[in-house]
Scaffold this active site. Structure first.
Site, PDB file in Angstrom:
ATOM      1  N   PRO A  25       0.832  -1.212   0.000  1.00  0.00           N
ATOM      2  CA  PRO A  25       0.000   0.000   0.000  1.00  0.00           C
ATOM      3  C   PRO A  25       0.865   1.260   0.000  1.00  0.00           C
ATOM      4  CG  PRO A  25       0.016  -1.063   2.171  1.00  0.00           C
ATOM      5  CD  PRO A  25       0.697  -1.991   1.229  1.00  0.00           C
ATOM      6  N   THR A  27       0.411   5.545  -0.287  1.00  0.00           N
ATOM      7  CA  THR A  27      -0.396   6.757  -0.387  1.00  0.00           C
ATOM      8  C   THR A  27       0.236   7.712  -1.385  1.00  0.00           C
ATOM      9  OG1 THR A  27      -1.245   6.539   1.838  1.00  0.00           O
ATOM     10  CG2 THR A  27      -1.134   8.771   0.951  1.00  0.00           C
ATOM     11  N   GLN A 103      -6.996  -0.913   1.251  1.00  0.00           N
ATOM     12  CA  GLN A 103      -6.481  -0.711   2.612  1.00  0.00           C
ATOM     13  C   GLN A 103      -7.309   0.383   3.273  1.00  0.00           C
ATOM     14  OE1 GLN A 103      -2.772   1.319   3.859  1.00  0.00           O
ATOM     15  NE2 GLN A 103      -2.195  -0.631   4.768  1.00  0.00           N
ATOM     16  N   TYR A 184      -0.693   4.746  12.735  1.00  0.00           N
ATOM     17  CA  TYR A 184      -2.031   5.341  12.601  1.00  0.00           C
ATOM     18  C   TYR A 184      -2.949   4.836  13.726  1.00  0.00           C
ATOM     19  CZ  TYR A 184       0.046   6.849   8.245  1.00  0.00           C
ATOM     20  OH  TYR A 184       0.896   7.419   7.328  1.00  0.00           O
ATOM     21  N   ARG A 232      -2.711  -5.211   8.600  1.00  0.00           N
ATOM     22  CA  ARG A 232      -1.278  -4.894   8.515  1.00  0.00           C
ATOM     23  C   ARG A 232      -0.793  -4.479   9.904  1.00  0.00           C
ATOM     24  NH1 ARG A 232       2.700  -0.852   5.117  1.00  0.00           N
ATOM     25  NH2 ARG A 232       3.535  -2.576   3.954  1.00  0.00           N
ATOM     26  N   GLY A 325       7.183  -2.218  -1.961  1.00  0.00           N
ATOM     27  CA  GLY A 325       6.827  -0.804  -2.014  1.00  0.00           C
ATOM     28  C   GLY A 325       7.690  -0.095  -3.040  1.00  0.00           C
TER      29      GLY A 325
HETATM   30  C1  FMN Z   1       5.191   6.820  -0.997  1.00  0.00           C
HETATM   31  C2  FMN Z   1       4.855   5.792   0.024  1.00  0.00           C
HETATM   32  C3  FMN Z   1       3.561   5.751   0.546  1.00  0.00           C
HETATM   33  C4  FMN Z   1       3.205   4.801   1.498  1.00  0.00           C
HETATM   34  N1  FMN Z   1       1.902   4.740   1.941  1.00  0.00           N
HETATM   35  C5  FMN Z   1       1.501   3.690   2.724  1.00  0.00           C
HETATM   36  C6  FMN Z   1       0.124   3.483   3.016  1.00  0.00           C
HETATM   37  O1  FMN Z   1      -0.783   4.197   2.560  1.00  0.00           O
HETATM   38  N2  FMN Z   1      -0.197   2.440   3.804  1.00  0.00           N
HETATM   39  C7  FMN Z   1       0.753   1.597   4.324  1.00  0.00           C
HETATM   40  O2  FMN Z   1       0.413   0.657   5.048  1.00  0.00           O
HETATM   41  N3  FMN Z   1       2.066   1.771   4.031  1.00  0.00           N
HETATM   42  C8  FMN Z   1       2.447   2.776   3.239  1.00  0.00           C
HETATM   43  N4  FMN Z   1       3.775   2.885   2.869  1.00  0.00           N
HETATM   44  C9  FMN Z   1       4.738   1.897   3.315  1.00  0.00           C
HETATM   45  C10 FMN Z   1       4.919   0.799   2.256  1.00  0.00           C
HETATM   46  O3  FMN Z   1       3.731   0.026   2.129  1.00  0.00           O
HETATM   47  C11 FMN Z   1       6.070  -0.121   2.616  1.00  0.00           C
HETATM   48  O4  FMN Z   1       5.832  -0.652   3.894  1.00  0.00           O
HETATM   49  C12 FMN Z   1       7.426   0.575   2.619  1.00  0.00           C
HETATM   50  O5  FMN Z   1       7.640   1.270   1.402  1.00  0.00           O
HETATM   51  C13 FMN Z   1       8.546  -0.422   2.837  1.00  0.00           C
HETATM   52  O6  FMN Z   1       8.530  -1.386   1.815  1.00  0.00           O
HETATM   53  P1  FMN Z   1       9.688  -1.373   0.680  1.00  0.00           P
HETATM   54  O7  FMN Z   1      10.973  -1.592   1.409  1.00  0.00           O
HETATM   55  O8  FMN Z   1       9.341  -2.516  -0.239  1.00  0.00           O
HETATM   56  O9  FMN Z   1       9.629  -0.047   0.039  1.00  0.00           O
HETATM   57  C14 FMN Z   1       4.161   3.861   1.946  1.00  0.00           C
HETATM   58  C15 FMN Z   1       5.461   3.911   1.426  1.00  0.00           C
HETATM   59  C16 FMN Z   1       5.804   4.832   0.464  1.00  0.00           C
HETATM   60  C17 FMN Z   1       7.186   4.820  -0.121  1.00  0.00           C
END
Ligand code: FMN
Length: 365
Positions: A25, A27, A103, A184, A232, A325
């Site tokens: 997820p 944002t 989500q 959150y 989550r 992500g």
């Molecule tokens: C731009 C951005 C927005 C994010 N928004 C959310 C979100 O809305 N909900 C959530 O649970 N995590 C959010 N995350 C966290 C990601 O889901 C993820 O946990 C994080 O990027 C680490 O994973 P990665 O190492 O694969 O990037 C966001 C991360 C990024 C980079």
């Protein structure tokens, strides 16, 4: 290159997925000011499905027209117009043979932009640590939130259930992920220093998990048994990156045992580096601990897993699905690339600046 387990089909609850790869997820504050998803979001989400991801989890979506909205230009699931906006997104993903879960999120004290009301609410009137996020149009310290009363908490539980219903039966999502992580509202209840309540929503870690359990139950009742429901969970928070649960494995055993009994279809765990030990002095990762205390549960792991050898390592530790992500942002077609033996592009954080909205360069021509 041996990438097999990532590309085998799997199930979350009753939904079949063509591989083990999910978009985490994220944002992107690209909805209208009124929280309606538009064309850019359709094209963006469909692109991950086109790129081979079996599942995409949507960005956090707000659940009521009170204090759940976290960021300006965030999308909601609180009206027929908002559901219709998301319906176009889910249709576009389905046309590319992908699946998409919603989500659902309540900001609690971390709200930095709310179209409906001023102020923020939380388990206790504790100013959040850290600074607001500038790439989501925030500035400076978070304000001190107002403590929620019991009737308002009941109302929030109902709003999660209503938003879940709307997500599935009006907007066309294939499943629902309750956002219990990253600092959150639900995580504020779980966390010792943000929850100082002495009523039934506060106390020891089992007590502090009660709101998440009540939300799971209400969502399940509202969407029925056929629809996948997950939650989550994390230790770290967007505003407190290195937080650890105070009693280590003892806390884990309580949280994961209760979640295993809660009726969820999957547990989505996020850590900075998912393969690392979850606590100092204990070799087990959070995924391994979840396997220990929730052996039957489907586990999705997230955290720096865009390197295939890391993703496979975490599947060997017990994860069933891998969520990416930043790796997905840099490679909307990560699954197709890796299956073809190509290297993934390296993530460049410039894409999220100065505001983290969806950029033209991310959209298919
Ligand atoms: C731009 C951005 C927005 C994010 N928004 C959310 C979100 O809305 N909900 C959530 O649970 N995590 C959010 N995350 C966290 C990601 O889901 C993820 O946990 C994080 O990027 C680490 O994973 P990665 O190492 O694969 O990037 C966001 C991360 C990024 C980079």
């Amino acid at each position: 290159m041996k990438t097999q387990p990532l590309f085998t089909s799997g199930n979350i609850g009753k939904v079949a997925l063509k591989n083990r790869l999910a978009v985490a997820p994220m944002t992107r504050v690209t909805a209208s000011e009124e929280g309606i998803a538009g064309d850019r979001m359709q094209a963006y989400y469909a692109d991950f499905a086109r790129g081979g991801f079996g599942l995409t989890i949507s960005e956090g979506i707000y659940i009521d027209r009170k204090w759940s909205q976290t960021y300006a230009f965030q999308a909601g699931l609180t009206s027929a117009e908002q559901a219709a906006g998301w319906r176009k997104v889910t249709d576009a993903v389905h046309q590319q043979d992908g699946r998409i879960f919603a989500q659902i999120q309540h900001s609690g004290a971390l709200s930095q932009g709310n179209y409906f009301l001023n102020g923020s609410v939380a388990p206790s009137a504790v100013r959040p640590t850290g600074q607001q996020m500038t790439f989501y149009r925030g500035e400076g310290e978070y304000p001190v939130p107002r403590e929620l009363n019991d009737a308002e908490i009941q109302d929030i539980i109902s709003s999660f259930a209503d938003a879940a219903f709307c997500a599935v039966f009006e907007a066309g999502f294939d499943g629902v992920e309750i956002h219990g992580a990253n600092g959150y509202l639900l995580d504020q209840f779980l966390t010792d220093y943000t929850n100082q309540r002495t009523d039934r929503w506060g106390g020891n870690i089992a007590d502090r998990l009660q709101l998440s359990l009540a939300v799971i139950q209400a969502v399940r009742q509202r969407v029925g048994q056929e629809i996948p429901v997950g939650i989550r969970i994390s230790q770290g928070k967007v505003n407190d990156f290195f937080h650890k649960w105070a009693s280590g494995e003892e806390d884990v055993s309580v949280v994961f045992t209760l979640l295993a009994q809660s009726g969820i279809d999957y547990l989505h765990l996020t850590e900075f580096e998912a393969w690392q030990p979850a606590f100092p002095g204990n070799p087990l990762s959070l995924v391994e601990l979840a396997r220990k205390y929730a052996p039957q549960l489907t586990i999705m792991a997230n955290g720096s897993l865009h390197d295939t050898s890391r993703a496979r390592q975490v599947m060997d530790m017990g994860a069933d699905f891998i969520a990416l992500g930043r790796g997905a942002l840099a490679n909307h077609d990560w699954p197709k690339r890796i299956a073809a033996g190509e290297a993934g592009r390296v993530f460049d954080s410039a894409i999220l600046g100065p505001i983290a909205d969806i950029k033209d360069s991310e959209l298919p021509l």
